[in-house]
Motif scaffolding. Structure first.
Motif, PDB file in Angstrom:
ATOM      1  N   ASP A   6       0.835  -1.201   0.000  1.00 24.38           N
ATOM      2  CA  ASP A   6       0.000   0.000   0.000  1.00 24.38           C
ATOM      3  C   ASP A   6       0.869   1.251   0.000  1.00 24.38           C
ATOM      4  O   ASP A   6       0.562   2.242  -0.662  1.00 24.38           O
ATOM      5  N   ALA A   7       1.949   1.213   0.757  1.00 23.37           N
ATOM      6  CA  ALA A   7       2.856   2.360   0.785  1.00 23.37           C
ATOM      7  C   ALA A   7       3.509   2.561  -0.580  1.00 23.37           C
ATOM      8  O   ALA A   7       3.702   3.693  -1.022  1.00 23.37           O
ATOM      9  N   LEU A   8       3.841   1.477  -1.266  1.00 19.64           N
ATOM     10  CA  LEU A   8       4.409   1.589  -2.610  1.00 19.64           C
ATOM     11  C   LEU A   8       3.420   2.246  -3.567  1.00 19.64           C
ATOM     12  O   LEU A   8       3.802   3.046  -4.418  1.00 19.64           O
ATOM     13  N   PHE A  76      16.598  -3.114   0.841  1.00 22.25           N
ATOM     14  CA  PHE A  76      15.445  -2.878  -0.035  1.00 22.25           C
ATOM     15  C   PHE A  76      15.909  -2.618  -1.465  1.00 22.25           C
ATOM     16  O   PHE A  76      15.372  -3.188  -2.414  1.00 22.25           O
ATOM     17  N   ILE A  77      16.913  -1.744  -1.623  1.00 23.29           N
ATOM     18  CA  ILE A  77      17.393  -1.399  -2.958  1.00 23.29           C
ATOM     19  C   ILE A  77      17.933  -2.631  -3.675  1.00 23.29           C
ATOM     20  O   ILE A  77      17.588  -2.895  -4.828  1.00 23.29           O
ATOM     21  N   ARG A 143      17.865   8.276  -5.989  1.00 21.10           N
ATOM     22  CA  ARG A 143      17.077   9.052  -5.030  1.00 21.10           C
ATOM     23  C   ARG A 143      15.674   8.467  -4.885  1.00 21.10           C
ATOM     24  O   ARG A 143      15.159   8.335  -3.779  1.00 21.10           O
ATOM     25  N   GLN A 144      15.054   8.092  -6.000  1.00 23.09           N
ATOM     26  CA  GLN A 144      13.731   7.457  -5.930  1.00 23.09           C
ATOM     27  C   GLN A 144      13.786   6.158  -5.139  1.00 23.09           C
ATOM     28  O   GLN A 144      12.896   5.882  -4.328  1.00 23.09           O
ATOM     29  N   LEU A 145      14.822   5.356  -5.374  1.00 24.09           N
ATOM     30  CA  LEU A 145      14.947   4.096  -4.646  1.00 24.09           C
ATOM     31  C   LEU A 145      15.077   4.340  -3.145  1.00 24.09           C
ATOM     32  O   LEU A 145      14.438   3.658  -2.341  1.00 24.09           O
ATOM     33  N   VAL A 146      15.904   5.304  -2.762  1.00 22.67           N
ATOM     34  CA  VAL A 146      16.108   5.597  -1.342  1.00 22.67           C
ATOM     35  C   VAL A 146      14.822   6.113  -0.711  1.00 22.67           C
ATOM     36  O   VAL A 146      14.401   5.640   0.351  1.00 22.67           O
ATOM     37  N   PHE A 151      10.329   5.505   2.927  1.00 19.85           N
ATOM     38  CA  PHE A 151       8.951   5.819   3.292  1.00 19.85           C
ATOM     39  C   PHE A 151       7.991   4.640   3.177  1.00 19.85           C
ATOM     40  O   PHE A 151       6.822   4.760   3.515  1.00 19.85           O
ATOM     41  N   THR A 152       8.480   3.484   2.717  1.00 19.29           N
ATOM     42  CA  THR A 152       7.662   2.272   2.762  1.00 19.29           C
ATOM     43  C   THR A 152       8.146   1.318   3.844  1.00 19.29           C
ATOM     44  O   THR A 152       7.607   0.233   3.995  1.00 19.29           O
TER      45      THR A 152
END
Length: 185
Positions: A6-8, A76-77, A143-146, A151-152
């Motif tokens: 949901d966070a994604l 995560f990355i 930056r998007q990955l981080v 935030f997820t």
């Protein structure tokens, strides 16, 4: 319970059309959560992994809330790139890490993961300003990955943001002076 999927979906709305493809694939999939288990294949060398970890903390540093490392962003990355990225999707990240490493060796005579935080910030700025090979493409995707990883994560959802599980309650008279965090659900 916090649902990373949901966070994604919320991250998809935030980044819109410029969303990095592996993030979009993971958000759209109806499979097991991306945080379960190790990556299916290693994406980074030990040196690249150390640099990716250090740079993720520079993008989302520890302040009064935990930073990227505590939130599990490096894992995560690597998991996202291993299991949700096409081989071509990984290239700008890996090439960017290598270009930053080369520039660090040239400018500071030290491995980029061992550089000072100020030096790492300078290297990221060079990437952002496209002053190293492939820098801008690397920086935008990294930056998007981080940000997505942070935030997820449980840390990002519950400590950086105010977690209100759905359905929550509506309070039309909630005093604005009491709002000190962005709400997430």
């Amino acid at each position: 319970m916090i649902d990373r999927r949901d966070a994604l979906a919320g991250m998809v709305a935030m980044f819109g059309a410029s969303l990095f493809a592996p993030i979009a694939r993971a958000a759209a999939a109806q499979m097991t959560p991306i945080s379960d288990g190790p990556p299916s294949t290693p994406v980074f060398t030990a040196q690249q992994r150390a640099l990716m970890t250090a740079l993720s903390e520079r993008v989302m540093p520890t302040t009064d809330t935990p930073g990227a490392i505590t939130a599990g962003v490096p894992a995560f990355i690597e998991k996202l790139l291993a299991d949700w990225a096409a081989p071509g999707d990984r290239k700008p990240i890996v090439a960017g890490l290598d270009a930053i490493e080369t520039r660090s060796q040239a400018d500071y005579k030290v491995a980029a993961d061992k550089a000072t935080p100020a030096q790492q910030d300078a290297l990221l700025t060079l990437a952002m300003e496209d002053k190293i090979p492939g820098g801008k493409d690397f920086f935008e995707k990294f930056r998007q990955l981080v940000i997505t990883g942070y935030f997820t994560s449980e840390v990002g959802i519950t400590q950086e943001r105010e977690y209100l599980p759905v359905p929550g309650r509506y309070d039309g008279a909630y005093p604005y002076s009491k709002v000190n965090k962005v709400f997430s659900s």
